[in-house]
Design an enzyme around this catalytic site. Structure first.
Site, PDB file in Angstrom:
ATOM      1  N   GLU A 258       9.135   3.595   4.246  1.00 23.42           N
ATOM      2  CA  GLU A 258       8.961   2.066   3.776  1.00 23.42           C
ATOM      3  C   GLU A 258       8.871   2.197   2.226  1.00 23.42           C
ATOM      4  O   GLU A 258       8.978   1.299   1.746  1.00 23.42           O
ATOM      5  CB  GLU A 258       8.159   1.411   4.559  1.00 23.42           C
ATOM      6  CG  GLU A 258       8.418   1.350   6.082  1.00 23.42           C
ATOM      7  CD  GLU A 258       7.207   1.167   7.026  1.00 23.42           C
ATOM      8  OE1 GLU A 258       6.107   1.280   6.555  1.00 23.42           O
ATOM      9  OE2 GLU A 258       7.549   1.380   8.127  1.00 23.42           O
TER      10      GLU A 258
ATOM     11  N   LYS B  93       0.757  -1.376   0.102  1.00 25.43           N
ATOM     12  CA  LYS B  93      -0.071  -0.090  -0.002  1.00 25.43           C
ATOM     13  C   LYS B  93       0.782   1.278   0.067  1.00 25.43           C
ATOM     14  O   LYS B  93       0.447   2.350  -0.418  1.00 25.43           O
ATOM     15  CB  LYS B  93      -0.766   0.027   1.476  1.00 25.43           C
ATOM     16  CG  LYS B  93      -0.233  -0.044   2.464  1.00 25.43           C
ATOM     17  CD  LYS B  93      -0.631   0.699   3.830  1.00 25.43           C
ATOM     18  CE  LYS B  93       0.248   1.199   4.490  1.00 25.43           C
ATOM     19  NZ  LYS B  93       0.364   0.684   5.927  1.00 25.43           N
TER      20      LYS B  93
END
Lengths: 333, 333
Positions: free
Chosen positions: A281, A191
């Site tokens: 990330e 995501k």
């Protein structure tokens, strides 16, 4: 309700919150952290002032050493960063009993091996233990304050899932079973790629139309990849996919969205990352997504554009993003 | 590119924007409105100062009378409110040629009959004409300013869809084909139910976790209903479902979200509606969704809760919404 013994390994924001939430139902919760000062703080003050300030620990959350926390625990929650999961598993392996179920909440894919966390865990501890994953829109600071929160649970043992669902659920915390462990894990891992794209749209001054299109098509892209990896497409529209994505893309605090916004405002990758100040990330997820797309032969237009920007030095972000409008095939759900 | 003749009926915010966008590719665009003063304004000032101030009309947008606009047009865009679509069709029927393709952009379901707009149109004009629907995250003021926008297109004639896709698309406006007309239409009609629920969560002071869960599960609910009505579940995760929903749930300007927010803050239905000052479509959509759920035997927990609040006088919104956490079945994607 049967009282369970549960070890929670990792007392960061998420681990401390989970320990305290599980404790609502009166279980014997043992919380362990590698950081001695954090353990000492929690023992003395009954609060994790470093990672979860303002929230008192429930009486039945015990701060334990590692062996002590594992001893006789039916469930072991892994709440450490995904990059530490393999090492953590190696550390507990000598003490592990076959009946202990591992519950992972770390989101990520291992660099180099491209393995999902559940595979990393199985690889590190051996085949004897069942593995459960919990993933979804779970901002720890909200859950810790009793804000209603719903997450997905999946794993290799349905009886264990049923027991966890029953034993962990509270008025404000609800777990929904999903049969698709691969899909549940992948959604949470990938995501952040879309969150960067959504941030770029914000930074370029584009509107709600553009951001909606990026999120929708980004989710479709992840669903296609996930299906090729054995997941069910609809899982990505569920709590662990869309749910988590919605939180990430709308949060002012999302580091990945902010990184993208900085890019959209004209910073280069290094500047944009520095300004965020913490680990982004999604930069790593973009690399992993790009590699997985190649490996499985799936076309990932948004991921590829972001890979070009964040890993191949393409700097004209506006031009790259306009490819998003032009470069796709013409049929789409 | 072949130059097309296109009538756009309705010169509100959406109709004027679409006419001007289609005109980018040089087509002969005829714009008609029932409001004479608006037509006169556009003729004199080359701008729709009432509904789309600040945007100049392109040279090839002609302001026409109704018959004049239809004469020889290959495509007729219906950009009137959904409650007016049937009457509009009755009005043009005497002039309609069998080869003229109707393109609907109005979102909604007809009261009493529970018919989708495409069925209303077919019912009103007869079976000879093909019908196309366009739906998705398309805030008119953004599209009018050239903000990148992507929408779904579906319909009864694939050749017409291909031609529209090719002829309407610009650098900033892109149409994606979808084979599922029922799904495309339903998503845009039912999304406002979820937008109200998301608003209630905001009004109650709940966090991002709760709102994500409501949106995710709300979308699942609509997908289940849509599947029972002949749509494909994945369509609801596409541009015309999730894409449109994302825009609605994040927009400060969404009347439906604001109505819900007012309810969450403690107003009753009448107060909450008055404060929004304009029509709240989601109140009607909630009634329609509730009726469709009954008709097709699909359990719609969020819709049912909202129906209780907005149509059956249940006033304890916090308690009703907590049912959302308790009352669902336990398995979910």
């Amino acid at each position: 309700m049967e009282s369970l013994s549960i070890a929670v390994l990792g007392a960061g924001n998420a681990g401390t919150t989970l320990a305290n939430t599980i404790a609502v139902n009166g279980h014997d919760v043992r919380l362990w952290t590698v950081e001695d000062d954090v353990a000492e703080d929690m023992r003395s003050n009954r609060e994790n002032t470093k990672y979860l300030p303002g929230i008192g620990l429930r009486e039945n959350v015990r701060i334990c050493g590692l062996e002590e926390s594992l001893d006789g625990a039916g469930f072991i929650v892994l709440a450490v960063p995904s990059t530490v999961v393999r090492a953590m598993c190696g550390q507990i392996k000598p003490f592990l009993k076959h009946y202990q179920v591992l519950i992972n909440v770390a989101k990520g894919i291992e660099e180099d091996t491209l393995m999902l966390m559940s595979d990393v865990i199985a690889d590190a501890v051996g085949e004897d233990n069942h593995i459960i994953v919990i993933s979804g829109p779970m901002i720890a600071n909200e859950l810790a304050r009793g804000i209603p929160t719903a997450v997905a649970i999946a794993g290799t043992d349905e009886k264990a899932q049923n027991l966890i669902q029953k034993s962990f659920s509270t008025d404000f915390f609800k777990l929904y079973k999903n049969e698709d462990m691969v899909g549940v894990e992948l959604g949470g891992s990938l995501k952040n790629i879309i969150a960067i794209a959504a941030g770029i749209s914000d930074g370029l001054g584009y509107g709600s139309n553009t951001k909606s299109a990026l999120i929708t098509r980004g989710l479709a892209e992840i669903s296609h990849l996930g299906a090729a990896m054995g997941g069910r497409p609809l899982t990505f529209s569920g709590l662990s996919g869309l749910g988590d994505l919605y939180t990430t893309c709308t949060s002012k605090h999302s580091r990945n969205r902010r990184f993208g916004e900085n890019l959209g405002m004209g910073m280069n990758v290094e500047e944009a990352r520095k300004k965020v100040e913490q680990v982004v990330e999604g930069i790593f997820a973009t690399k992993v997504g790009y590699q997985l797309g190649k490996k499985h032969g799936i076309d990932l237009p948004i991921t590829n554009i972001l890979y070009g920007i964040s890993h191949e030095g393409r700097t004209d972000v506006r031009a790259e993003m306009s490819d998003f409008m032009q470069g796709f095939n013409e049929v789409h759900f």
